[in-house]
Design an enzyme around this catalytic site. Structure first.
Site, PDB file in Angstrom:
ATOM      1  N   ALA A 786       0.852  -1.191   0.000  1.00 32.26           N
ATOM      2  CA  ALA A 786       0.000   0.000   0.000  1.00 32.26           C
ATOM      3  C   ALA A 786       0.885   1.237   0.000  1.00 32.26           C
ATOM      4  O   ALA A 786       1.639   1.456   0.951  1.00 32.26           O
ATOM      5  CB  ALA A 786      -0.910  -0.006   1.225  1.00 32.26           C
ATOM      6  N   PHE A 805      -3.153   8.207  -0.029  1.00 24.59           N
ATOM      7  CA  PHE A 805      -3.000   6.827   0.455  1.00 24.59           C
ATOM      8  C   PHE A 805      -3.936   5.888  -0.300  1.00 24.59           C
ATOM      9  O   PHE A 805      -5.099   6.218  -0.551  1.00 24.59           O
ATOM     10  CB  PHE A 805      -3.307   6.786   1.949  1.00 24.59           C
ATOM     11  N   HIS A 806      -3.409   4.706  -0.649  1.00 30.42           N
ATOM     12  CA  HIS A 806      -4.214   3.641  -1.255  1.00 30.42           C
ATOM     13  C   HIS A 806      -4.129   2.416  -0.351  1.00 30.42           C
ATOM     14  O   HIS A 806      -3.075   1.796  -0.231  1.00 30.42           O
ATOM     15  CB  HIS A 806      -3.701   3.310  -2.650  1.00 30.42           C
ATOM     16  N   SER A 807      -5.239   2.049   0.278  1.00 32.10           N
ATOM     17  CA  SER A 807      -5.265   0.916   1.205  1.00 32.10           C
ATOM     18  C   SER A 807      -5.239  -0.405   0.446  1.00 32.10           C
ATOM     19  O   SER A 807      -5.408  -0.458  -0.769  1.00 32.10           O
ATOM     20  CB  SER A 807      -6.526   1.010   2.060  1.00 32.10           C
TER      21      SER A 807
END
Length: 954
Positions: A786, A805-807
């Protein structure tokens, strides 16, 4: 009555050296008079720049001195106008001095001299205030023409040791000054270092002094002339051979003399250009295949079956069948024409059919080039020409992508609506194929004289595999390796523009080395240097990693000459089909290191780009082994054949030189301006957005950056986080959408964790300066890595932290829990106002949401009442939120745009529950509202949805 020259019946006579002295004196007077007047009348104004003034900056640049202020501008223009007379005379006398029968170089240098004079008038009399674009065009043209003028004068210098010495010193000083000049300009423009512009100004003035002084040296040569015009030594008549001609005759025994010491031929030059364009078309079609293949697993979220089309490259196995091999070699023109189907594919609207069309084109293109190399292997000179065309075509492809911000205008994902030049590219390709296939390949009987026993065909195929993969994955775009070593702000390494020109220059240098010294290019010592470069690129960041990238670039381009030559002299069915087959597995391998969650056995190669790089270099080593093992007799025979056909090299080197000049010009034009202005500066509004862009491929398989730009501009977004944005892999076309968006929208850009960090990418675009940024790879023990960006922006003088942010995926709950804890603590540690632009994979008010929105992070949801969210969220703290909206995506991607507005300088909303603080739009000042154009049905499929209108808060 005409003067009687022999009797000396001349009314006026003076030495030609006074033309040079007049030119020198008046040119210096133009610049120095402007400097003296400017310092006397407007000192504090002309030393001031966009960041600093006196005393940080205390010496004016050339442009500030001769710019728009009166009267220094007038002093400069008057003297420059007077300089034009001696200048034209100087260029003419130089031509008369150096012209020789049956030589083209003096005419070319004369043209460059006239061209420089005219363009000098252009940037002098059209200032950047009058017309910025034309001023830049004239200035770039002048600088580009300086290189051939300088080198041409050095090449044509008469046998005057003193003059030659001064020219070498001054030319070296001029070009050497460019390095610190660019360095200090970047220190000023990018790093905003106080005083850097003053240092830059000294180097800029030095360039002027060296430039004029270089031409002043002609005074030592023009002593041979007496005007009106009398040649007292006979040097210019061309009847007697000059000393420099005698030297050139000796040089003809050397490689450089054999290349450039021949009469220029336009037909042969056109042949070379056509061959290079064919190479450019090959690389354009090949690099487009991966993008089309990627579309299908992207939408299927897993293996789709269409991935098999990557095997379209293995067509050279057909050359193992003698009747088919003979048929292909006798019909190379037809095969090349069939490969142009890839340029017509943009007319095929259905994604699957477009992929099949390009797959067929790649099949025919690989078959055609393998057969071409094989058929020419009996004539080393012609083989070298084809290899030169193919590798120079790769450089041309990189230059074109450099100009189009990493896109290729003839790709099948391009069309008129998104900047495509497909029709023009196709017409030029047809003409190029017709021209370059006029000469029939060597007869079948000559094919036997190719040294088939020189090493192993299989090992040659291994070398071809590693070489092709290295060229494609690292050099098909000039910014790929720059993004490998990018670590965020402040800038500590190269940036895509202008430093992409460095990569292109290294490519040209490597190819030239391979052509002129094949023994070094195939040596184990040079292979070791290439391995060191690969290790540096893999292990280090910033400039250290990029130095390794340049070493590897030079090696790959140089090694392409001996490795392809070696493979061409062996069985094509084994060397090229095996090479392309292994290359295909490398292509998949370098995607699996990221996409391991979607492919069988993927976890075995998880995050192992180092394995990919090691495999590539080992394969190239196999090719080096079989190339070095060629018999001495066969090598000697090839060397003798090369010595008889050096002339053709010059035309490819001319094309190479043109491409290098183009890359320098593009770098200048693309240099970031860093003068970006927010949309609502007076209202001190920050508009932030988050968008998952699905790798910049829309639902119909078209490149989507133009449509993205339009909606981002119309929504007046100042800061936007982009997710699924890393396109720097073969399967995604080695693209970078953020370059186009940043330059077109006027925004700073942070690419986020680079292609070697094994993520799908995140990026940050900002109208506000990015003071500092840090890249994070969040805990992901099970699923995909991530990525996150933590950046500090200077927003109207206040420091604001922005997190992008990319979970992790829904299938990996433990990953998402660990990532939630990590990011929440990271946000909570920030003492500054903050905004999170994110992809969280959680429902509102449930699960991990309550950790993101908590006392741990200190963050608030921009609108907790928005129940229809699953992935995208905007959170904030320490800021006054004023509005929130959701905008439909149209067919650009699979995810909407979420946008929020914040008022800078005001305290955070006292009521954290925005449901109780909502107000009507008519209570909001005009400058704080969202654009009306997206109400109702909106525009181009974009409209406010879910709420059908924006929400505003007190």
């Amino acid at each position: 009555m005409a003067p009687k020259f022999k009797d000396g019946d001349v009314v006026l006579a003076f030495s030609g050296k006074w033309v040079s002295w007049a030119h020198t004196a008046i040119a210096y007077a133009a610049f120095l008079s402007a400097l003296i007047v400017g310092v006397s009348l407007h000192y504090h104004k002309i030393v001031e720049n966009e960041y600093y003034g006196y005393p940080e900056e205390w010496f004016p640049s050339v442009s500030a001195t001769i710019g728009d202020r009166y009267p220094e501008r007038s002093f400069f223009m008057i003297f420059i106008a007077i300089t034009s007379g001696p200048r034209f005379a100087l260029v003419t006398l130089w031509y008369l001095l150096t012209a020789r029968p049956n030589t083209t170089l003096p005419k070319f240098v004369f043209f460059m001299g006239i061209f420089r004079t005219l363009t000098c008038g252009g940037w002098t009399y059209v200032t950047s205030t009058d017309d910025h674009d034309w001023h830049d065009i004239f200035m770039i043209s002048y600088l580009v023409a300086t290189l051939p003028w300088t080198l041409g004068c050095l090449a044509l210098s008469p046998n005057n040791a003193k003059a030659v010495k001064f020219r070498k010193y001054l030319a070296s000083a001029f070009f050497g000054t460019l390095v610190p000049l660019i360095y200090f300009f970047i220190q000023h423009k990018v790093h905003k270092v106080p005083g850097a512009y003053t240092t830059y100004a000294f180097f800029e003035w030095a360039l002027i002094l060296f430039d004029v002084a270089f031409d002043a040296v002609t005074a030592l040569d023009f002593e041979t002339f007496e005007l009106v015009v009398k040649d007292v030594k006979g040097s210019s008549k061309g009847q007697k051979k000059m000393v420099s001609d005698a030297v050139l005759e000796k040089e003809k025994e050397k490689q450089a003399g054999q290349v450039f010491g021949q009469k220029f031929s336009w037909p042969e030059a056109i042949d070379a250009a056509a061959d290079v364009y064919n190479g450019f078309v090959f690389w354009s079609i090949l690099t487009s295949l991966g993008v089309l293949v990627w579309y299908f697993p992207l939408w299927h979220m897993g293996i789709s079956g269409y991935e098999v089309m990557v095997m379209s490259t293995v067509s050279p196995f057909l050359l193992g069948i003698p009747p088919l091999r003979s048929l292909v070699i006798k019909n190379l023109r037809v095969c090349h024409f069939l490969s142009l189907a890839g340029l017509l594919a943009y007319q095929v609207t259905g994604p699957a059919n477009r992929l099949f069309t390009v797959g067929f084109a790649v099949w025919m293109s690989c078959l055609s080039w393998a057969a071409t190399w094989y058929s020419e292997a009996g004539q080393p000179g012609r083989l070298e020409s084809k290899i030169s065309a193919w590798t120079t075509g790769l450089i041309a492809s990189s230059v074109v992508k450099f100009a189009w911000q990493t896109s290729n205008p003839i790709w099948p994902i391009s069309h008129a609506a998104n900047g495509g030049w497909n029709g023009v590219g196709l017409i030029l390709a047809i003409l190029a194929v017709m021209r370059s296939t006029r000469k029939a390949p060597v007869a079948g009987s000559e094919l036997a004289i190719q040294g088939r026993k020189e090493g192993s065909s299989i090992l040659a195929g291994f070398g071809v595999a590693g070489l092709f993969f290295g060229l494609h994955s690292l050099l098909s775009d000039s910014s790929t390796m720059i993004l490998w070593v990018w670590e965020g702000y402040p800038v500590r390494g190269p940036i895509s523009a202008p430093h992409g020109a460095y990569t292109i220059a290294a490519m040209g240098a490597g190819l030239t080395l391979g052509l002129f010294n094949e023994d070094i290019a195939r040596s184990w010592t040079f292979y070791g240097a290439g391995c060191v470069g690969a290790a540096m690129l893999t292990l280090y960041s910033n400039w250290t990693g990029y130095y390794g990238a340049l070493i590897l670039t030079i090696y790959l381009m140089a090694a392409s000459v001996p490795l392809i030559s070696s493979a061409a002299r062996k069985s094509p069915a084994q060397s090229f089909s095996v090479g392309f087959l292994i290359y295909n597995f490398l292509v998949l391998f370098h995607v699996w290191v990221v996409a391991y969650a979607f492919v069988p056995g993927g976890p075995l190669v998880r995050e192992h780009t180092d394995w990919v790089m090691t495999t590539m270099m080992l394969l190239i080593g196999c090719g080096v082994f079989t190339s070095v093992s060629s018999t001495p007799a066969a090598q000697k025979k090839r060397v003798n054949a090369y010595l008889n056909s050096r002339k053709q090299r010059s035309y490819y080197l001319y094309v190479l030189g043109f491409l290098q000049l183009m890359s320098v010009s593009i770098a200048y034009l693309r240099f970031p301006t860093y003068d970006y202005v927010p949309y609502h500066k007076d209202d001190k509004i920050l508009t932030a957005g988050i968008w998952t862009i699905h790798f910049s491929l829309d639902n119909d398989m078209w490149s989507s950056e133009y449509r993205m730009r339009d909606v981002i501009k119309e929504l007046e977004i100042d800061v936007i986080g982009l997710l699924e944005s890393d396109l720097q892999r073969i399967i995604m076309g080695n693209r970078d959408t953020t370059q186009f968006l940043a330059e077109d929208l006027g925004m700073y850009v942070d690419y986020g964790p680079g292609p070697n960090k094994h993520t799908w990418g995140c990026a940050l675009l900002s109208k506000f300066p990015i003071v500092n940024s840090t890249h994070h790879l969040l805990p992901s023990p099970v699923g995909e890595l991530a990525p996150a960006i933590e950046a500090t922006l200077d927003v109207y003088g206040e420091m604001v932290d922005v997190f992008v942010f990319h979970s992790g995926q829904e299938e990996d709950p433990e990953d998402r829990r660990l990532q939630t804890e990590y990011l929440s603590k990271l946000m909570g540690a920030s003492p500054r106002p903050s905004i999170l632009l994110s992809y969280l994979v959680t429902k509102p008010l449930e699960g991990n949401y309550n950790t993101y929105v908590s006392d741990i992070s200190g963050m608030h949801d921009i609108d907790p009442s928005d129940w229809d969210r699953w992935c995208e969220y905007i959170l904030y703290k320490g800021l006054k939120r004023t509005a929130y909206a959701r905008v439909s995506r149209s067919t650009i991607t699979d995810t909407e745009i979420q946008v929020g507005k914040f008022l800078i300088g005001e305290k955070e909303n006292s009521d954290a529950d925005v449901r109780n603080a909502r107000i009507n739009e008519d209570q909001v000042p005009e400058g704080m509202r969202f654009p009306q154009m997206f109400r109702g049905d909106g525009v181009r499929g974009h409209r406010y949805h879910v709420f059908d209108e924006p929400r505003y808060y007190a």
